[in-house]
Design a protein around this motif. Structure first.
Motif, PDB file in Angstrom:
ATOM      1  N   CYS A   3       0.835  -1.203   0.000  1.00  0.00           N
ATOM      2  CA  CYS A   3       0.000   0.000   0.000  1.00  0.00           C
ATOM      3  C   CYS A   3       0.874   1.259   0.000  1.00  0.00           C
ATOM      4  N   VAL A   4       1.856   1.301   0.903  1.00  0.00           N
ATOM      5  CA  VAL A   4       2.701   2.504   1.008  1.00  0.00           C
ATOM      6  C   VAL A   4       3.541   2.677  -0.259  1.00  0.00           C
ATOM      7  N   LEU A   5       4.157   1.600  -0.730  1.00  0.00           N
ATOM      8  CA  LEU A   5       5.030   1.750  -1.903  1.00  0.00           C
ATOM      9  C   LEU A   5       4.220   2.127  -3.152  1.00  0.00           C
ATOM     10  N   SER A   6       3.003   1.638  -3.236  1.00  0.00           N
ATOM     11  CA  SER A   6       2.145   2.029  -4.368  1.00  0.00           C
ATOM     12  C   SER A   6       1.796   3.512  -4.261  1.00  0.00           C
ATOM     13  N   GLY A   7       1.497   3.960  -3.037  1.00  0.00           N
ATOM     14  CA  GLY A   7       1.200   5.380  -2.811  1.00  0.00           C
ATOM     15  C   GLY A   7       2.400   6.253  -3.150  1.00  0.00           C
ATOM     16  N   VAL A   8       3.583   5.791  -2.774  1.00  0.00           N
ATOM     17  CA  VAL A   8       4.812   6.549  -3.057  1.00  0.00           C
ATOM     18  C   VAL A   8       5.023   6.626  -4.571  1.00  0.00           C
ATOM     19  N   GLN A   9       4.759   5.510  -5.267  1.00  0.00           N
ATOM     20  CA  GLN A   9       4.916   5.540  -6.722  1.00  0.00           C
ATOM     21  C   GLN A   9       3.902   6.505  -7.343  1.00  0.00           C
ATOM     22  N   ASN A  10       2.696   6.540  -6.785  1.00  0.00           N
ATOM     23  CA  ASN A  10       1.679   7.480  -7.296  1.00  0.00           C
ATOM     24  C   ASN A  10       2.091   8.934  -7.109  1.00  0.00           C
ATOM     25  N   MET A  11       3.041   9.173  -6.182  1.00  0.00           N
ATOM     26  CA  MET A  11       3.523  10.537  -5.975  1.00  0.00           C
ATOM     27  C   MET A  11       4.627  10.896  -6.973  1.00  0.00           C
ATOM     28  N   GLY A  12       4.927   9.980  -7.900  1.00  0.00           N
ATOM     29  CA  GLY A  12       5.903  10.300  -8.945  1.00  0.00           C
ATOM     30  C   GLY A  12       7.285   9.705  -8.708  1.00  0.00           C
ATOM     31  N   TYR A  13       7.405   8.848  -7.712  1.00  0.00           N
ATOM     32  CA  TYR A  13       8.706   8.226  -7.448  1.00  0.00           C
ATOM     33  C   TYR A  13       8.820   6.897  -8.184  1.00  0.00           C
ATOM     34  N   GLU A  14      10.060   6.533  -8.504  1.00  0.00           N
ATOM     35  CA  GLU A  14      10.344   5.198  -9.039  1.00  0.00           C
ATOM     36  C   GLU A  14      10.768   4.337  -7.864  1.00  0.00           C
ATOM     37  N   VAL A  15      10.147   3.172  -7.725  1.00  0.00           N
ATOM     38  CA  VAL A  15      10.343   2.357  -6.526  1.00  0.00           C
ATOM     39  C   VAL A  15      10.937   1.002  -6.905  1.00  0.00           C
ATOM     40  N   ILE A  16      12.010   0.628  -6.204  1.00  0.00           N
ATOM     41  CA  ILE A  16      12.578  -0.722  -6.350  1.00  0.00           C
ATOM     42  C   ILE A  16      12.543  -1.359  -4.965  1.00  0.00           C
ATOM     43  N   LEU A  17      11.953  -2.544  -4.879  1.00  0.00           N
ATOM     44  CA  LEU A  17      11.870  -3.228  -3.586  1.00  0.00           C
ATOM     45  C   LEU A  17      12.886  -4.374  -3.564  1.00  0.00           C
ATOM     46  N   VAL A  18      13.716  -4.414  -2.538  1.00  0.00           N
ATOM     47  CA  VAL A  18      14.615  -5.558  -2.335  1.00  0.00           C
ATOM     48  C   VAL A  18      14.048  -6.343  -1.159  1.00  0.00           C
ATOM     49  N   SER A  19      13.615  -7.554  -1.428  1.00  0.00           N
ATOM     50  CA  SER A  19      12.887  -8.305  -0.393  1.00  0.00           C
ATOM     51  C   SER A  19      13.539  -9.645  -0.086  1.00  0.00           C
ATOM     52  N   SER A  20      13.710  -9.918   1.207  1.00  0.00           N
ATOM     53  CA  SER A  20      14.108 -11.247   1.681  1.00  0.00           C
ATOM     54  C   SER A  20      12.832 -12.041   1.947  1.00  0.00           C
ATOM     55  N   GLY A  21      12.975 -13.107   2.675  1.00  0.00           N
ATOM     56  CA  GLY A  21      11.811 -13.865   3.125  1.00  0.00           C
ATOM     57  C   GLY A  21      11.659 -15.213   2.447  1.00  0.00           C
ATOM     58  N   ALA A  22      12.381 -15.420   1.330  1.00  0.00           N
ATOM     59  CA  ALA A  22      12.156 -16.649   0.563  1.00  0.00           C
ATOM     60  C   ALA A  22      12.478 -17.897   1.385  1.00  0.00           C
ATOM     61  N   ILE A  23      13.618 -17.895   2.058  1.00  0.00           N
ATOM     62  CA  ILE A  23      14.037 -19.121   2.763  1.00  0.00           C
ATOM     63  C   ILE A  23      13.080 -19.403   3.926  1.00  0.00           C
ATOM     64  N   ALA A  24      12.772 -18.370   4.719  1.00  0.00           N
ATOM     65  CA  ALA A  24      11.899 -18.584   5.881  1.00  0.00           C
ATOM     66  C   ALA A  24      10.505 -19.055   5.455  1.00  0.00           C
ATOM     67  N   VAL A  25       9.947 -18.408   4.445  1.00  0.00           N
ATOM     68  CA  VAL A  25       8.594 -18.770   3.998  1.00  0.00           C
ATOM     69  C   VAL A  25       8.607 -20.174   3.374  1.00  0.00           C
ATOM     70  N   GLY A  26       9.660 -20.471   2.611  1.00  0.00           N
ATOM     71  CA  GLY A  26       9.773 -21.799   1.991  1.00  0.00           C
ATOM     72  C   GLY A  26       9.941 -22.894   3.036  1.00  0.00           C
ATOM     73  N   LYS A  27      10.776 -22.641   4.043  1.00  0.00           N
ATOM     74  CA  LYS A  27      10.985 -23.638   5.102  1.00  0.00           C
ATOM     75  C   LYS A  27       9.669 -23.922   5.814  1.00  0.00           C
ATOM     76  N   ASN A  28       8.923 -22.855   6.043  1.00  0.00           N
ATOM     77  CA  ASN A  28       7.657 -23.016   6.726  1.00  0.00           C
ATOM     78  C   ASN A  28       6.684 -23.827   5.879  1.00  0.00           C
ATOM     79  N   LYS A  29       6.633 -23.509   4.617  1.00  0.00           N
ATOM     80  CA  LYS A  29       5.702 -24.203   3.722  1.00  0.00           C
ATOM     81  C   LYS A  29       6.050 -25.694   3.636  1.00  0.00           C
ATOM     82  N   LEU A  30       7.359 -25.980   3.663  1.00  0.00           N
ATOM     83  CA  LEU A  30       7.799 -27.371   3.533  1.00  0.00           C
ATOM     84  C   LEU A  30       7.940 -28.068   4.881  1.00  0.00           C
ATOM     85  N   ASN A  31       7.573 -27.355   5.952  1.00  0.00           N
ATOM     86  CA  ASN A  31       7.750 -27.906   7.303  1.00  0.00           C
ATOM     87  C   ASN A  31       9.181 -28.337   7.570  1.00  0.00           C
ATOM     88  N   LEU A  32      10.112 -27.486   7.180  1.00  0.00           N
ATOM     89  CA  LEU A  32      11.530 -27.834   7.303  1.00  0.00           C
ATOM     90  C   LEU A  32      12.218 -27.083   8.444  1.00  0.00           C
TER      91      LEU A  32
END
Ligand code: GLU
Length: 264
Positions: A34-63
């Protein structure tokens, strides 16, 4: 060549995107989108660098207990799909299109790959798309296990992406408000430093060790990332990922978190 002052790189870590059981925190994904979309609507170019893949994957696989490299890499492959699905859904709710870019350190070392990357970022941004970047953990284990985890926690990756894309600002979202004059988990009277002009040994001493259990980073790797970005003139801010609204304040030039002003 100068910086694009309206181009912002935002980094979010595993500890912000997952809850204490390691499951996806949908509210965090939604608020961020929501915030990043709002910021882009204000005329900014937004690049998101996101972690989370390993934790979410481990959880999904019960690992949960599985810490071997091959399990982490498999978890990253599974979790990356899940986090992109969530980003696509939540950014879609705010009428935004996203794109996935997975990177390794050596992609930035080869001139030809680097050029390709810059063109891809520039084109996506021109088209009004929000690139979502992560390390290509399933391909390169050095990213996950590097000694100081310099690239492996995405803090350094976010600084490298900010430099590559000549962003005017880098905002690193953490699970605390910024850099304190002592460890706030141990000292309740610790004071938040709102502006740090020089990242020297005394600041690293304040940073202490790693942060929460779920991410691999901590304040130290954030300072390393800030040091790189600042040296290229990029204003870097460490702020609390639980309150992404602060990003509005930051782009207005207000005080939220800790600002490391860019120096050239
Ligand atoms: N690239 C890793 C991931 O997406 C980063 C792990 C972390 O430090 O949070 O899971």
């Amino acid at each position: 060549m100068g910086l694009y002052q309206n181009r912002i790189v935002i980094k979010v870590g595993t500890s912000t995107l997952t809850n204490e059981w390691g499951k996806s925190d949908f509210r965090s994904f939604d608020r961020l989108a929501c915030v990043l979309s709002g910021v882009q609507n204000m005329g900014y170019e937004v690049i998101l660098v996101s972690s989370g893949a390993i934790a979410v994957g481990k959880n999904k696989l019960n690992l949960q207990a599985a810490e071997s490299m091959r399990h982490k890499q498999a978890a990253a492959a599974v979790g990356q799909c899940s986090i992109m699905f969530l980003y696509d859904k939540f950014f879609g709710d705010y009428d935004k299109t996203i794109a996935q870019i997975l990177l390794n350190a050596d992609d930035m070392e080869q001139e030809e790959k680097k050029e390709n990357l810059i063109h891809t970022f520039d084109t996506l941004l021109e088209l009004g798309i929000i690139p979502v970047v992560n390390e290509n953990d399933s391909v390169s284990y050095t990213e996950i296990e590097s000694d100081e985890k310099l690239f492996g926690d995405n803090d350094m990756l976010s600084a490298i992406v900010a430099v590559l894309c000549r962003a005017g600002k880098l905002i690193i979202l953490s699970d605390i408000d910024g850099l304190y004059d002592s460890d706030p988990r141990l000292h309740p009277n610790a004071k938040l430093l709102s502006r740090v002009e020089c990242i020297d040994e005394s600041k690293y001493a304040l940073a202490g060790g790693a942060g929460s259990r779920r991410g691999t980073g901590g304040m130290r790797t954030k300072l390393k990332a800030a040091e790189l970005a600042v040296s290229q003139g990029i204003d870097t801010i460490i702020a609390n990922g639980r309150h992404p609204d602060a990003i509005y304040e930051i782009i207005r030039g207000g005080v939220s978190g800790t600002l490391f002003p860019g120096k050239l």
